[in-house]
Design a protein around this motif. Structure first.
Motif, PDB file in Angstrom:
ATOM      1  N   UNK A 178       0.835  -1.198   0.000  1.00 53.35           N
ATOM      2  CA  UNK A 178       0.000   0.000   0.000  1.00 53.35           C
ATOM      3  C   UNK A 178       0.873   1.253   0.000  1.00 53.35           C
ATOM      4  N   UNK A 179       0.355   2.375  -0.444  1.00 51.59           N
ATOM      5  CA  UNK A 179       1.130   3.613  -0.382  1.00 51.59           C
ATOM      6  C   UNK A 179       1.435   3.965   1.069  1.00 51.59           C
ATOM      7  N   UNK A 180       2.562   4.620   1.341  1.00 52.52           N
ATOM      8  CA  UNK A 180       2.894   4.951   2.736  1.00 52.52           C
ATOM      9  C   UNK A 180       1.881   5.906   3.339  1.00 52.52           C
ATOM     10  N   UNK A 181       1.839   5.908   4.660  1.00 58.23           N
ATOM     11  CA  UNK A 181       0.857   6.741   5.350  1.00 58.23           C
ATOM     12  C   UNK A 181       1.265   8.199   5.233  1.00 58.23           C
ATOM     13  N   UNK A 186      -2.814  11.055   8.990  1.00 67.02           N
ATOM     14  CA  UNK A 186      -2.852  10.244  10.201  1.00 67.02           C
ATOM     15  C   UNK A 186      -3.114  11.119  11.424  1.00 67.02           C
TER      16      UNK A 186
ATOM     17  N   UNK B 185      -4.223   2.900  17.096  1.00 66.63           N
ATOM     18  CA  UNK B 185      -2.900   3.152  16.529  1.00 66.63           C
ATOM     19  C   UNK B 185      -2.001   3.679  17.637  1.00 66.63           C
ATOM     20  N   UNK B 345      -6.667   4.886   6.111  1.00 64.61           N
ATOM     21  CA  UNK B 345      -5.735   4.849   4.975  1.00 64.61           C
ATOM     22  C   UNK B 345      -5.291   3.420   4.687  1.00 64.61           C
ATOM     23  N   UNK B 346      -4.925   3.175   3.444  1.00 59.22           N
ATOM     24  CA  UNK B 346      -4.621   1.821   2.993  1.00 59.22           C
ATOM     25  C   UNK B 346      -3.529   1.152   3.844  1.00 59.22           C
ATOM     26  N   UNK B 347      -2.485   1.903   4.162  1.00 56.93           N
ATOM     27  CA  UNK B 347      -1.362   1.304   4.896  1.00 56.93           C
ATOM     28  C   UNK B 347      -1.790   0.876   6.294  1.00 56.93           C
ATOM     29  N   UNK B 348      -2.618   1.696   6.929  1.00 61.72           N
ATOM     30  CA  UNK B 348      -3.104   1.343   8.265  1.00 61.72           C
ATOM     31  C   UNK B 348      -3.984   0.099   8.200  1.00 61.72           C
ATOM     32  N   UNK B 350      -3.749  -2.416   6.237  1.00 58.70           N
ATOM     33  CA  UNK B 350      -2.907  -3.611   6.183  1.00 58.70           C
ATOM     34  C   UNK B 350      -2.395  -3.948   7.582  1.00 58.70           C
ATOM     35  N   UNK B 384      -3.739  -9.482   1.241  1.00 59.58           N
ATOM     36  CA  UNK B 384      -3.503  -8.960   2.595  1.00 59.58           C
ATOM     37  C   UNK B 384      -3.488 -10.109   3.591  1.00 59.58           C
TER      38      UNK B 384
END
Lengths: 252, 439
Positions: A178-181, A186, B185, B345-348, B350, B384
């Motif tokens: 996935x693209x970085x946050x 955040x 988080x 967000x996508x990274x979170x 995952x 994933x």
């Protein structure tokens, strides 16, 4: 609209209670006079769809869910046994004496939110005008600067210092990563205030999803037949009789 | 602002950690810098005042263990939908369990030299939070206090390093009041993504009560018994196909086309009579004995009342996965989890999927984890990783996370608010501080 004119001739005369009308095809006033299926028409007066519920059914379901979800029975009150210690402050006394239920507090919260949303309308409108103005100003500064020659010339090919392995599409992990946050995104997520109780419910099921399942009102097997009187589902004759004797909404 | 060093000296060394659930409250005294915390440090206390019309006794919280007759037992619960609503009852229970002479040895404390760490559910109305803060300081007079969402403290469980919380954690808490899904988080709850499903253990018990009352005996007053039956017999069908199959197998058939009930699913629950037995038990369905119960009981000798349980066994917990079955307009639990993830967000996303922890009493229903994992796996993109575990003790897990948080002096000192600070600045300031707005 076609023009209709009655031409005078010897044969036709305009009689009272008689006139030409434009034939527009379907006339709803004539349909109901002589329905073919009296029972079905009576059970389904507003031409409801197959899975739609009548308002009576909807109220019954809402009441049932509220009943299933209730915490304390308001009818029975259980006193605190023994002697209770005296509240130490006026404030504590007030809070301890509250006899409200959760629904009162949630209604309060909703009312307060509605009030907050109504009041600061002017200040909220003036706020977003600032970020809109900024990019305009910035672009006006940037515009007069002519492109430098280095920008105009095509960029030299990227230095091919990295190994050929990284070019192999089979070994590339970019597609599965996935693209970085984004740190700002955040931070915004983490510092956002909680939603209200009502807003944090999960969404209703998607409209394109599988249709709701129906179960027999009496025994819990598939509800294959609809009760003509109230629309509840039953599985067969045996359960239909039991349903009509006890739970049919016709008499609710 | 008072200097930190001064504040540090005034904070007592023991902390009372309370996970104040609607059904049970989980509590324990945690000394500062305790290193060997476990589930055994936690006491589980019924959070209710119960009154029996039969023996005319009122049982407060842990006294319920002395109760021998649960028939028509009425409950008063201070917590509704996970929030403390009735402080009159909650105060009586806290005093009974932690402060009076009736308190157990491991729990008794003097609030004036104890810190309080109290967990709450997310999305609590601000007025209720304010009431809670005011009672803690003005009525109980705890020395110092911190209130936060209990789910977030599950990030302090062992895979975390020392005082650092786990980075990504998706917590599914399916409890008595409802089911909440909380993305966490770095030990911080991501508030806007939290979602709640109406279905909880209470709704399942009430639904079983309604079904049994409709089909067999009137049991509308027997909440305790039906909860016991639910815990004993219910199971989650492994998939929708299995659900249909099981429904066929438990069907009585049509008029003139009666079918044998499948005794591998249909059970007879032998109801307690509260004279010989306090608890009932389940045994495989026996048509002959079941016929006997219709008026052919012997007048002398042991009588037994049977409650046959067929599709109730799996149709009741099925509500967690298909709330629309009784008309609740919500997606099921796997869909709700995806809704939460889609707000991130996508990274979170995952990261969260790689660390899903499930807690709460409903996870103890047989087959719950398998069904949830299978349905979630089919919704999550195939590339994933999905790593989902049930906590070893799903009921006490949140308490243990909170206890681990409280046992680290440098972590807990950062967040505690002393009574002196409260007296100076008031409850509005305190509410904002706990909501993280004054930072």
């Amino acid at each position: 609209m076609p023009h209709v004119e009655v031409l005078p001739n010897s044969a036709a005369s305009v009689a009272p209670g008689w006139t030409y009308v434009v034939d527009t095809g379907y006339d709803p006033s004539k349909v109901a006079i002589n329905p073919k299926n009296k029972k079905r028409a009576a059970a389904n007066p507003n031409q409801r769809g197959e899975n739609e519920l009548s308002s009576r059914q909807q109220t019954a379901i809402a009441r049932r869910i509220a009943e299933l979800n209730r915490d304390n029975d308001p009818k029975q009150s259980i006193p605190i046994p023994g002697k209770t210690s005296i509240p130490k402050t006026q404030n504590a006394r007030r809070i301890i004496q509250y006899q409200r239920q959760i629904k009162h507090w949630l209604d309060d919260e909703e009312a307060q939110l509605a009030q907050v949303q109504q009041v600061p309308q002017p200040s909220a409108r003036s706020a977003p005008s600032r970020p809109v103005a900024q990019p305009l100003r910035r672009s006006s500064i940037m515009a007069p600067v002519p492109p430098t020659p280095s920008e105009a010339t095509p960029a030299p090919p990227a230095p091919s210092s990295h190994m050929d392995l990284e070019d192999d599409p089979l070994l590339a992990i970019d597609s599965s990563m996935p693209p970085p946050i984004n740190q700002a995104e955040l931070d915004a997520l983490l510092s956002a205030s909680p939603l209200s109780y009502a807003a944090s419910h999960v969404a209703p099921p998607p409209t394109g999803g599988p249709p709701p399942r129906h179960f027999c009102d009496n025994c819990g097997y598939w509800g294959k037949i609809k009760c003509l009187k109230c629309g509840a589902r039953v599985c067969g004759m045996e359960c239909k009789d039991a349903h009509e004797a006890t739970r049919c909404l016709k008499w609710a | 602002m008072a200097p930190r060093s001064k504040k540090a000296t005034t904070v007592p060394s023991q902390t009372l950690v309370i996970d104040n659930g609607a059904y049970t409250l989980k509590a324990g005294l945690v000394p500062s810098a305790a290193s060997d915390l476990s589930y055994d440090n936690c006491s589980m206390i019924p959070n209710c005042i119960a009154r029996s019309t039969r023996d005319k006794r009122t049982y407060v919280a842990s006294e319920l263990a002395d109760c021998k007759d649960f028939g028509e037992l009425a409950f008063r619960r201070p917590v509704e939908k996970g929030f403390i609503i009735n402080w009159e009852a909650q105060k009586a229970i806290w005093e009974h369990e932690f402060m009076d002479s009736s308190a157990g040895a491991g729990l008794r404390c003097d609030p004036k030299d104890t810190n309080l760490l109290l967990t709450e559910k997310p999305n609590c109305p601000k007025e209720l939070q304010k009431n809670c803060d005011e009672i803690v300081f003005e009525q109980f007079e705890f020395a110092a206090y911190y209130r936060c969402v209990g789910g977030a403290l599950n990030a302090y469980h062992p895979p975390s390093l020392g005082s650092l919380p786990q980075e990504c954690l998706l917590l599914i808490d399916t409890s008595y009041s409802d089911t909440t899904i909380m993305p966490v988080y770095n030990g911080q709850l991501i508030h806007p993504a939290v979602r709640r499903l109406t279905v909880g253990g209470k709704l399942l018990t009430n639904y079983l009560k309604e079904l049994s009352s409709l089909r067999h005996y009137n049991m509308l007053e027997e909440t305790y018994l039906l909860n016991e039956i639910k815990e004993a017999v219910s199971f989650v069908a492994p998939s929708s196909q299995h659900f249909s199959k099981d429904l066929e197998r438990t069907w009585k058939g049509r008029l003139g086309d009666k079918r044998e009930l499948d005794s591998s699913i249909v059970l007879d629950y032998v109801l307690p009579d509260y004279e010989q037995s306090v608890h009932g038990y389940a045994r495989p369905h026996d048509p002959a004995k079941s016929r006997m119960r219709r008026g052919l009981q012997p007048l002398q000798g042991p009588r037994e009342d049977l409650l046959p349980l067929g599709n109730e066994r799996f149709a009741v917990p099925e509500l967690l996965f298909n709330p629309t079955d009784i008309g609740i307009h919500e997606v099921g639990l796997p869909g709700a989890v995806m809704e939460v993830l889609n707000g991130l967000p996508e990274a979170l996303k995952v990261g969260m999927l790689a660390n899903v922890v499930v807690v709460g009493g409903n996870t103890l229903i047989a087959g719950f984890m398998d069904r949830l994992e299978a349905e979630l796996r089919s919704l999550v993109p195939a590339n994933y990783l999905l790593n989902m575990v049930r906590a070893d003790d799903p009921i006490k897990h949140t308490w243990l996370g909170a206890a681990r948080f409280a046992s680290q002096p440098e972590v807990i000192k950062e967040v505690l608010v002393t009574k002196a600070e409260y007296d100076e600045r008031g409850s509005t300031w305190l509410g904002k501080k706990f909501a993280g707005e004054s930072r």
